[in-house]
Design a protein around this motif. Structure first.
Motif, short mmCIF file in Angstrom:
data_model
loop_
_atom_site.label_atom_id
_atom_site.label_comp_id
_atom_site.label_asym_id
_atom_site.label_seq_id
_atom_site.Cartn_x
_atom_site.Cartn_y
_atom_site.Cartn_z
N THR A 175 9.26 -2.50 -7.86
CA THR A 175 8.49 -2.08 -6.68
C THR A 175 7.10 -2.70 -6.61
OG1 THR A 175 7.64 -0.13 -7.83
CG2 THR A 175 9.72 0.13 -6.61
N VAL A 176 6.84 -3.67 -7.50
CA VAL A 176 5.52 -4.29 -7.55
C VAL A 176 5.63 -5.73 -7.03
CG1 VAL A 176 3.63 -5.00 -9.09
CG2 VAL A 176 4.77 -2.82 -9.43
N SER A 177 4.56 -6.24 -6.47
CA SER A 177 4.53 -7.58 -5.87
C SER A 177 5.07 -8.65 -6.81
CB SER A 177 3.08 -7.94 -5.49
OG SER A 177 2.99 -9.30 -5.13
N ASP A 188 0.59 0.16 -11.06
CA ASP A 188 1.43 -0.44 -10.01
C ASP A 188 0.75 -0.30 -8.65
OD1 ASP A 188 3.16 -0.87 -12.08
OD2 ASP A 188 4.77 0.41 -11.32
N ASN A 192 -0.27 -3.41 -6.17
CA ASN A 192 0.25 -3.51 -4.81
C ASN A 192 -0.86 -3.52 -3.77
OD1 ASN A 192 2.97 -3.79 -5.40
ND2 ASN A 192 3.32 -1.58 -5.50
N GLU A 196 -1.41 -6.50 -0.97
CA GLU A 196 -0.90 -5.98 0.31
C GLU A 196 -1.03 -7.05 1.39
OE1 GLU A 196 -1.57 -2.11 3.17
OE2 GLU A 196 -2.52 -2.18 1.21
#
Length: 198
Positions: A175-177, A188, A192, A196
């Motif tokens: 779920t992280v870039s 995390d 993010n 963004e």
């Protein structure tokens, strides 16, 4: 960094060796020179391995072009050695576009989260070496200590963390870039927020 990934790849290929495709950073850059020198300290001892490497400038876009060209020029390659994770992501994408299965090629790279996600997605046999992103914090601390008159060490050696295929599966952050590295002390959410919209 360069040495640990190269040694892992040599061990994966065994005595048969073969053609290895390589992705380098920016010509003349200190980090690139160090990683290349580390890799060559291993590959130079293994004449059964032919390394064909090109500069891809730490860039996904440039690496995609370079990867396509390397694959076309050396379709019999047996593995990949890369100095950077974004470049590795481009190589994996170029392999998929060429109809190749990334799981068939051992791949030595960096702890770039996007690459580590690919390792899981394609069930790749890969390793990831890290250059901790918190090294700059150590440098700032040392500079402040020097200004305060505290004696500091002239040389500080920080080992490069190394992750094999099983470890990559436990450290990748779905779920992280993709643009983040895994050797970080940031949460995390902080990572993010930084990436963004990118």
């Amino acid at each position: 960094f360069g040495q640990s990934g190269a040694q892992w790849l040599v061990d994966q290929l065994g005595a048969k060796g073969g053609v290895v495709l390589g992705l380098r950073g920016i010509p003349g850059d200190g980090v690139e020179i160090e990683r290349w020198t580390g890799g060559q300290s291993v590959f130079s001892k293994h004449p059964e391995i032919e390394l064909f490497a090109e500069y891809a400038e730490w860039s996904y876009d440039k690496a995609k072009e370079v990867s396509k060209a390397l694959i076309a020029a050396h379709p019999d390659f047996v593995g990949v050695w890369s100095e950077g994770g974004q470049m590795s992501r481009a190589m994996v994408d170029a392999m998929v576009e060429a109809g190749l299965n990334p799981a068939d090629y051992p791949h030595a790279s960096e702890d770039d989260n996007g690459f580590c996600k690919q390792v899981i997605k394609y069930d790749m046999n890969a390793c990831a070496t890290g250059k901790p992103v918190w090294l700059s914090r150590l440098a700032v601390r040392a500079a402040l200590d020097a200004l305060r008159g505290v004696t500091i060490q002239k040389y500080v050696m920080v080992p490069s963390p190394f992750y094999g295929p099983d470890e990559i599966k436990t450290i990748a952050k779905p779920t992280v870039s993709d643009l983040s590295w895994l050797t970080t002390t940031l949460s995390d959410d902080e990572i993010n927020a930084m990436f963004e919209g990118k």
